[in-house]
Design a protein around this motif. Structure first.
Motif, PDB file in Angstrom:
ATOM      1  N   ALA A  89      60.651  91.462  83.927  1.00 25.09           N
ATOM      2  CA  ALA A  89      61.738  91.157  84.863  1.00 25.09           C
ATOM      3  C   ALA A  89      63.060  91.263  84.111  1.00 25.09           C
ATOM      4  O   ALA A  89      63.272  90.591  83.100  1.00 25.09           O
ATOM      5  N   THR A  90      63.953  92.114  84.596  1.00 28.81           N
ATOM      6  CA  THR A  90      65.189  92.449  83.870  1.00 28.81           C
ATOM      7  C   THR A  90      66.320  91.455  84.073  1.00 28.81           C
ATOM      8  O   THR A  90      67.248  91.420  83.277  1.00 28.81           O
ATOM      9  N   GLU A  91      66.274  90.701  85.163  1.00 28.31           N
ATOM     10  CA  GLU A  91      67.351  89.766  85.500  1.00 28.31           C
ATOM     11  C   GLU A  91      68.679  90.507  85.697  1.00 28.31           C
ATOM     12  O   GLU A  91      69.752  90.010  85.392  1.00 28.31           O
ATOM     13  N   VAL A  92      68.582  91.742  86.230  1.00 27.06           N
ATOM     14  CA  VAL A  92      69.758  92.583  86.466  1.00 27.06           C
ATOM     15  C   VAL A  92      69.796  92.961  87.941  1.00 27.06           C
ATOM     16  O   VAL A  92      68.769  93.304  88.516  1.00 27.06           O
ATOM     17  N   LYS A 152      70.843 100.239  76.617  1.00 29.99           N
ATOM     18  CA  LYS A 152      69.993  99.051  76.578  1.00 29.99           C
ATOM     19  C   LYS A 152      68.622  99.466  77.077  1.00 29.99           C
ATOM     20  O   LYS A 152      68.476  99.895  78.232  1.00 29.99           O
ATOM     21  N   ILE A 153      67.644  99.367  76.196  1.00 29.67           N
ATOM     22  CA  ILE A 153      66.269  99.695  76.570  1.00 29.67           C
ATOM     23  C   ILE A 153      65.452  98.407  76.507  1.00 29.67           C
ATOM     24  O   ILE A 153      65.421  97.729  75.482  1.00 29.67           O
ATOM     25  N   LEU A 154      64.841  98.072  77.627  1.00 31.17           N
ATOM     26  CA  LEU A 154      64.001  96.879  77.742  1.00 31.17           C
ATOM     27  C   LEU A 154      62.548  97.304  77.958  1.00 31.17           C
ATOM     28  O   LEU A 154      62.284  98.427  78.397  1.00 31.17           O
ATOM     29  N   PRO A 155      61.609  96.413  77.704  1.00 32.32           N
ATOM     30  CA  PRO A 155      60.227  96.720  78.078  1.00 32.32           C
ATOM     31  C   PRO A 155      60.140  96.883  79.597  1.00 32.32           C
ATOM     32  O   PRO A 155      61.005  96.395  80.323  1.00 32.32           O
ATOM     33  N   PRO A 195      51.935  90.564  76.701  1.00 34.72           N
ATOM     34  CA  PRO A 195      51.411  91.899  76.404  1.00 34.72           C
ATOM     35  C   PRO A 195      51.248  92.157  74.904  1.00 34.72           C
ATOM     36  O   PRO A 195      52.077  91.755  74.094  1.00 34.72           O
ATOM     37  N   THR A 196      50.157  92.836  74.587  1.00 33.20           N
ATOM     38  CA  THR A 196      49.901  93.228  73.203  1.00 33.20           C
ATOM     39  C   THR A 196      50.269  94.692  72.967  1.00 33.20           C
ATOM     40  O   THR A 196      50.333  95.138  71.840  1.00 33.20           O
ATOM     41  N   LYS A 197      50.515  95.401  74.065  1.00 39.55           N
ATOM     42  CA  LYS A 197      50.917  96.809  73.962  1.00 39.55           C
ATOM     43  C   LYS A 197      51.874  97.111  75.105  1.00 39.55           C
ATOM     44  O   LYS A 197      51.653  96.682  76.235  1.00 39.55           O
ATOM     45  N   ILE A 198      52.922  97.865  74.809  1.00 41.06           N
ATOM     46  CA  ILE A 198      53.872  98.279  75.843  1.00 41.06           C
ATOM     47  C   ILE A 198      53.557  99.718  76.240  1.00 41.06           C
ATOM     48  O   ILE A 198      53.534 100.613  75.390  1.00 41.06           O
ATOM     49  N   LEU A 199      53.301  99.928  77.529  1.00 38.30           N
ATOM     50  CA  LEU A 199      53.015 101.267  78.045  1.00 38.30           C
ATOM     51  C   LEU A 199      54.291 102.014  78.405  1.00 38.30           C
ATOM     52  O   LEU A 199      54.314 103.242  78.397  1.00 38.30           O
ATOM     53  N   ALA A 200      55.329 101.266  78.778  1.00 39.96           N
ATOM     54  CA  ALA A 200      56.585 101.908  79.177  1.00 39.96           C
ATOM     55  C   ALA A 200      57.758 100.965  78.944  1.00 39.96           C
ATOM     56  O   ALA A 200      57.625  99.748  79.054  1.00 39.96           O
ATOM     57  N   TYR A 201      58.880 101.582  78.636  1.00 36.34           N
ATOM     58  CA  TYR A 201      60.155 100.888  78.507  1.00 36.34           C
ATOM     59  C   TYR A 201      61.025 101.327  79.674  1.00 36.34           C
ATOM     60  O   TYR A 201      60.630 102.176  80.470  1.00 36.34           O
ATOM     61  N   GLN A 202      62.244 100.779  79.748  1.00 34.42           N
ATOM     62  CA  GLN A 202      63.189 101.204  80.772  1.00 34.42           C
ATOM     63  C   GLN A 202      64.595 101.165  80.203  1.00 34.42           C
ATOM     64  O   GLN A 202      64.982 100.218  79.535  1.00 34.42           O
ATOM     65  N   MET A 203      65.325 102.246  80.448  1.00 34.44           N
ATOM     66  CA  MET A 203      66.724 102.330  80.029  1.00 34.44           C
ATOM     67  C   MET A 203      67.578 101.837  81.180  1.00 34.44           C
ATOM     68  O   MET A 203      67.557 102.397  82.275  1.00 34.44           O
ATOM     69  N   MET A 204      68.312 100.786  80.919  1.00 37.16           N
ATOM     70  CA  MET A 204      69.095 100.138  81.961  1.00 37.16           C
ATOM     71  C   MET A 204      70.405 100.886  82.216  1.00 37.16           C
ATOM     72  O   MET A 204      70.934 101.560  81.332  1.00 37.16           O
ATOM     73  N   GLY A 250      64.407  91.990  89.352  1.00 37.47           N
ATOM     74  CA  GLY A 250      65.680  92.636  89.059  1.00 37.47           C
ATOM     75  C   GLY A 250      65.563  94.136  89.257  1.00 37.47           C
ATOM     76  O   GLY A 250      64.524  94.661  89.661  1.00 37.47           O
ATOM     77  N   LYS A 251      66.641  94.831  88.980  1.00 38.54           N
ATOM     78  CA  LYS A 251      66.631  96.287  89.120  1.00 38.54           C
ATOM     79  C   LYS A 251      65.935  96.905  87.916  1.00 38.54           C
ATOM     80  O   LYS A 251      66.014  96.401  86.801  1.00 38.54           O
ATOM     81  N   ILE A 252      65.270  98.014  88.179  1.00 44.70           N
ATOM     82  CA  ILE A 252      64.578  98.729  87.114  1.00 44.70           C
ATOM     83  C   ILE A 252      65.503  99.779  86.515  1.00 44.70           C
ATOM     84  O   ILE A 252      66.449 100.237  87.153  1.00 44.70           O
ATOM     85  N   GLY A 253      65.188 100.156  85.294  1.00 45.45           N
ATOM     86  CA  GLY A 253      65.903 101.246  84.644  1.00 45.45           C
ATOM     87  C   GLY A 253      65.045 102.500  84.664  1.00 45.45           C
ATOM     88  O   GLY A 253      63.939 102.520  85.215  1.00 45.45           O
ATOM     89  N   VAL A 254      65.546 103.546  84.039  1.00 46.19           N
ATOM     90  CA  VAL A 254      64.806 104.808  83.931  1.00 46.19           C
ATOM     91  C   VAL A 254      63.595 104.577  83.041  1.00 46.19           C
ATOM     92  O   VAL A 254      63.714 104.045  81.937  1.00 46.19           O
ATOM     93  N   LEU A 255      62.424 104.977  83.512  1.00 44.71           N
ATOM     94  CA  LEU A 255      61.198 104.824  82.750  1.00 44.71           C
ATOM     95  C   LEU A 255      61.271 105.660  81.478  1.00 44.71           C
ATOM     96  O   LEU A 255      61.583 106.855  81.521  1.00 44.71           O
ATOM     97  N   ILE A 256      60.979 105.019  80.354  1.00 43.08           N
ATOM     98  CA  ILE A 256      60.964 105.674  79.046  1.00 43.08           C
ATOM     99  C   ILE A 256      59.593 105.413  78.432  1.00 43.08           C
ATOM    100  O   ILE A 256      59.213 104.252  78.233  1.00 43.08           O
ATOM    101  N   LEU A 257      58.862 106.460  78.123  1.00 40.25           N
ATOM    102  CA  LEU A 257      57.573 106.286  77.463  1.00 40.25           C
ATOM    103  C   LEU A 257      57.794 105.893  76.005  1.00 40.25           C
ATOM    104  O   LEU A 257      58.831 106.235  75.418  1.00 40.25           O
TER     105      LEU A 257
END
Length: 187
Positions: free
Chosen positions: A167-170, A51-54, A66-75, A25-32
């Motif tokens: 995978a965002t399914e967007v 909407k912020i997804l892993p 995953p046991t740790k998230i390195l980055a999120y994404q703002m859709m 799917g499409k990615i969002g803006v990377l958010i630490l």
């Protein structure tokens, strides 16, 4: 040549891409992770739904998520994943380059501060940026963008053996049969 936004352009805040392939799917803006709460607070202050997804996670075991998230994404706010929720497309206000202004420009995510630099080896300019397409180069005034990119790269550095992408399914309706959803182990 000094980098500057092209007149009437807000393309980098509107168009989102499939990455690393359409199935994600499409990615969002990377958010630490350390930015996530601040961005959510800014959205609340501006009365915006975001909407912020892993985005990227790590684990020491291929059979566990995953046991740790390195980055999120703002859709993006459009159904197809486009348009940053902080882009002011409604007020009629314009940015200094006559594009749509950012409602949180001074507090924007680190990923936005790196643009038009993209992480590759070597670091390059985004070929989708209108300025970069037109001029093919920008060798001046990109120091703060470089510093921001280095900070992101440091945060994303890991010794974990397994890296997962979310995978965002967007995306575009015509591509929806290709989309997957949730965590996918990078091979």
């Amino acid at each position: 040549m000094e980098f500057r936004c092209v007149e009437e352009c807000s393309q980098c805040c509107i168009e989102r891409e499939y990455y690393p392939s359409k199935k994600f799917g499409k990615i969002g803006v990377l958010i630490l992770p350390e930015e996530k709460e601040r961005i959510e607070k800014l959205a609340k202050e501006k009365n915006l739904d975001i909407k912020i997804l892993p985005r990227i996670g790590i684990s020491n075991d291929r059979s566990s998520p995953p046991t740790k998230i390195l980055a999120y994404q703002m859709m993006g706010i459009d159904k197809n994943g486009n348009t940053c929720p902080f882009l002011d497309t409604e007020s009629g206000n314009k940015s200094p380059h006559n594009g749509f202004p950012c409602k949180i420009y001074k507090d924007r995510p680190l990923a936005c501060k790196t643009y038009p630099l993209i992480e590759s080896d070597p670091i390059t300019l985004d070929e989708k940026c209108k300025f970069c397409k037109e001029h093919k180069t920008a060798d001046e005034n990109l120091n703060s963008e470089m510093e921001s990119l280095i900070k992101i790269k440091e945060q994303m550095s890991t010794d974990s053996p397994f890296i997962w992408r979310f995978a965002t399914e967007v995306g575009e309706i015509q591509d929806s049969s290709m989309f997957e959803s949730g965590w996918i182990l990078e091979e």
